[in-house]
Design a protein around this motif. Structure first.
Motif, PDB file in Angstrom:
ATOM      1  N   SER A  21       0.839  -1.215   0.000  1.00 36.22           N
ATOM      2  CA  SER A  21       0.000   0.000   0.000  1.00 36.22           C
ATOM      3  C   SER A  21       0.862   1.248   0.000  1.00 36.22           C
ATOM      4  CB  SER A  21      -0.910   0.012   1.229  1.00 36.22           C
ATOM      5  OG  SER A  21      -1.805  -1.049   1.172  1.00 36.22           O
ATOM      6  N   TYR A  22       1.899   1.233   0.786  1.00 29.16           N
ATOM      7  CA  TYR A  22       2.764   2.414   0.870  1.00 29.16           C
ATOM      8  C   TYR A  22       3.440   2.687  -0.475  1.00 29.16           C
ATOM      9  CZ  TYR A  22       5.618   6.034   2.800  1.00 29.16           C
ATOM     10  OH  TYR A  22       6.178   7.252   3.041  1.00 29.16           O
ATOM     11  N   LEU A  23       3.897   1.643  -1.128  1.00 28.76           N
ATOM     12  CA  LEU A  23       4.622   1.822  -2.391  1.00 28.76           C
ATOM     13  C   LEU A  23       3.722   2.248  -3.548  1.00 28.76           C
ATOM     14  CD1 LEU A  23       7.139  -1.142  -2.185  1.00 28.76           C
ATOM     15  CD2 LEU A  23       7.640   1.299  -1.964  1.00 28.76           C
ATOM     16  N   ARG A  24       2.413   2.059  -3.446  1.00 25.80           N
ATOM     17  CA  ARG A  24       1.530   2.458  -4.553  1.00 25.80           C
ATOM     18  C   ARG A  24       0.516   3.537  -4.155  1.00 25.80           C
ATOM     19  NH1 ARG A  24      -0.744  -2.949  -3.636  1.00 25.80           N
ATOM     20  NH2 ARG A  24      -2.730  -2.623  -2.642  1.00 25.80           N
ATOM     21  N   LYS A  25       0.721   4.192  -3.029  1.00 27.01           N
ATOM     22  CA  LYS A  25      -0.285   5.152  -2.569  1.00 27.01           C
ATOM     23  C   LYS A  25      -0.316   6.468  -3.343  1.00 27.01           C
ATOM     24  CE  LYS A  25       2.223   7.246   1.291  1.00 27.01           C
ATOM     25  NZ  LYS A  25       2.193   7.488   2.702  1.00 27.01           N
ATOM     26  N   TYR A  26       0.749   6.818  -4.061  1.00 32.38           N
ATOM     27  CA  TYR A  26       0.774   8.055  -4.839  1.00 32.38           C
ATOM     28  C   TYR A  26       1.079   7.738  -6.280  1.00 32.38           C
ATOM     29  CZ  TYR A  26       1.294  10.193  -0.235  1.00 32.38           C
ATOM     30  OH  TYR A  26       1.116  10.567   1.059  1.00 32.38           O
ATOM     31  N   PRO A  27       0.614   8.543  -7.226  1.00 35.58           N
ATOM     32  CA  PRO A  27      -0.407   9.578  -7.077  1.00 35.58           C
ATOM     33  C   PRO A  27      -1.786   8.973  -6.856  1.00 35.58           C
ATOM     34  CG  PRO A  27       0.264   9.417  -9.362  1.00 35.58           C
ATOM     35  CD  PRO A  27       1.101   8.439  -8.590  1.00 35.58           C
ATOM     36  N   SER A  28      -2.640   9.793  -6.264  1.00 34.59           N
ATOM     37  CA  SER A  28      -3.976   9.333  -5.914  1.00 34.59           C
ATOM     38  C   SER A  28      -4.951  10.501  -5.972  1.00 34.59           C
ATOM     39  CB  SER A  28      -3.943   8.762  -4.488  1.00 34.59           C
ATOM     40  OG  SER A  28      -5.225   8.670  -3.946  1.00 34.59           O
ATOM     41  N   PRO A  29      -6.200  10.250  -6.346  1.00 34.64           N
ATOM     42  CA  PRO A  29      -7.197  11.333  -6.339  1.00 34.64           C
ATOM     43  C   PRO A  29      -7.435  11.879  -4.920  1.00 34.64           C
ATOM     44  CG  PRO A  29      -8.109   9.321  -7.327  1.00 34.64           C
ATOM     45  CD  PRO A  29      -6.734   9.005  -6.853  1.00 34.64           C
ATOM     46  N   MET A  30      -7.088  11.068  -3.914  1.00 35.42           N
ATOM     47  CA  MET A  30      -7.278  11.509  -2.530  1.00 35.42           C
ATOM     48  C   MET A  30      -6.220  12.543  -2.115  1.00 35.42           C
ATOM     49  SD  MET A  30      -9.933   9.845  -1.638  1.00 35.42           S
ATOM     50  CE  MET A  30      -9.991   9.929   0.127  1.00 35.42           C
ATOM     51  N   GLU A  31      -5.083  12.527  -2.769  1.00 33.49           N
ATOM     52  CA  GLU A  31      -3.987  13.456  -2.463  1.00 33.49           C
ATOM     53  C   GLU A  31      -3.622  14.191  -3.739  1.00 33.49           C
ATOM     54  OE1 GLU A  31      -1.905  15.835  -1.078  1.00 33.49           O
ATOM     55  OE2 GLU A  31      -2.031  14.395   0.556  1.00 33.49           O
ATOM     56  N   LYS A  32      -4.224  15.361  -3.932  1.00 29.85           N
ATOM     57  CA  LYS A  32      -4.081  16.093  -5.180  1.00 29.85           C
ATOM     58  C   LYS A  32      -2.762  16.849  -5.297  1.00 29.85           C
ATOM     59  CE  LYS A  32      -8.900  16.349  -6.111  1.00 29.85           C
ATOM     60  NZ  LYS A  32      -9.992  16.296  -5.303  1.00 29.85           N
ATOM     61  N   HIS A  33      -2.048  17.027  -4.182  1.00 26.83           N
ATOM     62  CA  HIS A  33      -0.811  17.804  -4.217  1.00 26.83           C
ATOM     63  C   HIS A  33       0.369  17.000  -4.758  1.00 26.83           C
ATOM     64  CE1 HIS A  33      -2.821  21.079  -2.339  1.00 26.83           C
ATOM     65  NE2 HIS A  33      -3.136  20.353  -1.285  1.00 26.83           N
ATOM     66  N   ILE A  34       0.285  15.670  -4.736  1.00 25.14           N
ATOM     67  CA  ILE A  34       1.340  14.834  -5.300  1.00 25.14           C
ATOM     68  C   ILE A  34       0.870  14.432  -6.697  1.00 25.14           C
ATOM     69  CG2 ILE A  34       2.687  12.726  -5.065  1.00 25.14           C
ATOM     70  CD1 ILE A  34       2.290  13.021  -2.021  1.00 25.14           C
ATOM     71  N   THR A  35       1.512  15.017  -7.698  1.00 21.20           N
ATOM     72  CA  THR A  35       1.020  14.865  -9.065  1.00 21.20           C
ATOM     73  C   THR A  35       1.677  13.717  -9.824  1.00 21.20           C
ATOM     74  OG1 THR A  35       2.600  16.525  -9.813  1.00 21.20           O
ATOM     75  CG2 THR A  35       0.378  17.294  -9.247  1.00 21.20           C
ATOM     76  N   ALA A  36       2.860  13.277  -9.384  1.00 19.06           N
ATOM     77  CA  ALA A  36       3.533  12.184 -10.085  1.00 19.06           C
ATOM     78  C   ALA A  36       4.581  11.542  -9.191  1.00 19.06           C
ATOM     79  CB  ALA A  36       4.201  12.704 -11.358  1.00 19.06           C
ATOM     80  N   VAL A  37       4.787  10.256  -9.405  1.00 26.80           N
ATOM     81  CA  VAL A  37       5.884   9.525  -8.770  1.00 26.80           C
ATOM     82  C   VAL A  37       6.504   8.656  -9.850  1.00 26.80           C
ATOM     83  CG1 VAL A  37       6.562   7.845  -7.014  1.00 26.80           C
ATOM     84  CG2 VAL A  37       4.771   9.500  -6.497  1.00 26.80           C
ATOM     85  N   LYS A  38       7.789   8.852 -10.072  1.00 22.57           N
ATOM     86  CA  LYS A  38       8.480   8.115 -11.131  1.00 22.57           C
ATOM     87  C   LYS A  38       9.609   7.291 -10.516  1.00 22.57           C
ATOM     88  CE  LYS A  38      11.016   8.654 -15.401  1.00 22.57           C
ATOM     89  NZ  LYS A  38      11.623   9.571 -16.351  1.00 22.57           N
ATOM     90  N   THR A  39       9.607   5.988 -10.803  1.00 22.24           N
ATOM     91  CA  THR A  39      10.704   5.135 -10.364  1.00 22.24           C
ATOM     92  C   THR A  39      11.863   5.352 -11.334  1.00 22.24           C
ATOM     93  OG1 THR A  39       9.174   3.500  -9.458  1.00 22.24           O
ATOM     94  CG2 THR A  39      11.426   2.751  -9.896  1.00 22.24           C
ATOM     95  N   VAL A  40      12.981   5.859 -10.820  1.00 26.01           N
ATOM     96  CA  VAL A  40      14.133   6.150 -11.677  1.00 26.01           C
ATOM     97  C   VAL A  40      15.199   5.057 -11.580  1.00 26.01           C
ATOM     98  CG1 VAL A  40      13.796   8.643 -11.762  1.00 26.01           C
ATOM     99  CG2 VAL A  40      15.134   7.652  -9.909  1.00 26.01           C
ATOM    100  N   GLU A  41      15.091   4.202 -10.550  1.00 25.98           N
ATOM    101  CA  GLU A  41      16.044   3.095 -10.420  1.00 25.98           C
ATOM    102  C   GLU A  41      15.393   1.996  -9.585  1.00 25.98           C
ATOM    103  OE1 GLU A  41      20.644   2.440  -8.830  1.00 25.98           O
ATOM    104  OE2 GLU A  41      19.712   4.404  -8.649  1.00 25.98           O
ATOM    105  N   GLU A  42      15.575   0.768 -10.019  1.00 24.69           N
ATOM    106  CA  GLU A  42      15.085  -0.380  -9.254  1.00 24.69           C
ATOM    107  C   GLU A  42      16.001  -1.556  -9.546  1.00 24.69           C
ATOM    108  OE1 GLU A  42      11.092  -3.073  -8.439  1.00 24.69           O
ATOM    109  OE2 GLU A  42      10.909  -1.217  -9.572  1.00 24.69           O
ATOM    110  N   LYS A  43      16.514  -2.170  -8.495  1.00 28.17           N
ATOM    111  CA  LYS A  43      17.383  -3.330  -8.690  1.00 28.17           C
ATOM    112  C   LYS A  43      17.292  -4.239  -7.474  1.00 28.17           C
ATOM    113  CE  LYS A  43      21.362  -0.621  -7.162  1.00 28.17           C
ATOM    114  NZ  LYS A  43      22.611   0.002  -7.544  1.00 28.17           N
ATOM    115  N   THR A  44      17.565  -5.521  -7.717  1.00 27.86           N
ATOM    116  CA  THR A  44      17.534  -6.520  -6.660  1.00 27.86           C
ATOM    117  C   THR A  44      18.937  -7.069  -6.467  1.00 27.86           C
ATOM    118  OG1 THR A  44      15.276  -7.117  -7.250  1.00 27.86           O
ATOM    119  CG2 THR A  44      16.502  -8.705  -5.923  1.00 27.86           C
ATOM    120  N   ASP A  45      19.391  -7.035  -5.222  1.00 30.01           N
ATOM    121  CA  ASP A  45      20.683  -7.624  -4.888  1.00 30.01           C
ATOM    122  C   ASP A  45      20.501  -9.136  -4.872  1.00 30.01           C
ATOM    123  OD1 ASP A  45      22.768  -8.841  -3.252  1.00 30.01           O
ATOM    124  OD2 ASP A  45      23.341  -6.796  -2.721  1.00 30.01           O
TER     125      ASP A  45
END
Length: 176
Positions: A21-45
């Motif tokens: 839930s935490y990782l997908r909570k934004y952006p959301s219609p419930m929170e209009k001030h956060i307009t975008a979240v972009k993953t710029v790096e993701e890797k698994t050790d």
């Protein structure tokens, strides 16, 4: 000038649900001030299984218009960087968030740790801390000094102009 705030929250939901839930909570219609979240790096050790993510959030500037008279605050978006380390095996996720905007005037650093609750393995515990350091007050005072000195220069120029015109008028009268 700085301040630290700390909090602990117990969620009566399993660790996996809280993290998802935490990782997908934004952006959301419930929170209009956060307009975008972009993953710029993701890797698994591969040796530890830890999933690392770095995301950039775009937020609307919510500072009241009256305060945006200060030139540094006249921007439309604020950017945050969030880094997270998810260890699925140990059921723990650490996060660090920092503000990327206004870094020369203030710093905001937030840290969270999500883990299985010791009270109940079907619950999750979040330990949270936030540190805020502000040097914007110094910038504001310096900018006000500049504005005052510019105003004084304007007043001085006006006085000089008035004195010059009065002197010129006197010279014209004497010559007549």
């Amino acid at each position: 000038m700085g301040a630290t705030v700390e909090a602990r929250t117990v969620y009566r939901y399993p660790f996996e649900h809280v993290v998802a839930s935490y990782l997908r909570k934004y952006p959301s219609p419930m929170e209009k001030h956060i307009t975008a979240v972009k993953t710029v790096e993701e890797k698994t050790d591969l040796s530890s299984g830890i999933i690392y993510r770095r995301r950039i959030a775009t937020c609307q500037n919510v500072i009241p218009q009256i305060l945006r008279k200060l030139s540094v605050l006249k921007i439309s978006d604020v950017y945050l960087e969030e880094e997270s380390w998810l260890n699925v095996q140990e059921r723990i996720m650490s996060m660090k968030t920092r503000c990327l905007t206004w870094t020369q005037y203030a710093s905001l650093k937030e840290e969270s740790v999500f883990r299985e609750s010791l009270e109940n393995p079907n619950w999750a515990l979040q330990s949270w801390s936030c540190f805020f350091k502000n040097s914007l007050v110094v910038h504001f005072c310096n900018e006000q000094k500049v504005k005052k000195s510019q105003s004084l220069n304007h007043v001085n120029k006006s006085l000089f102009s008035k004195m010059f015109l009065e002197t010129l008028w006197v010279i014209i009268l004497i010559k007549e």
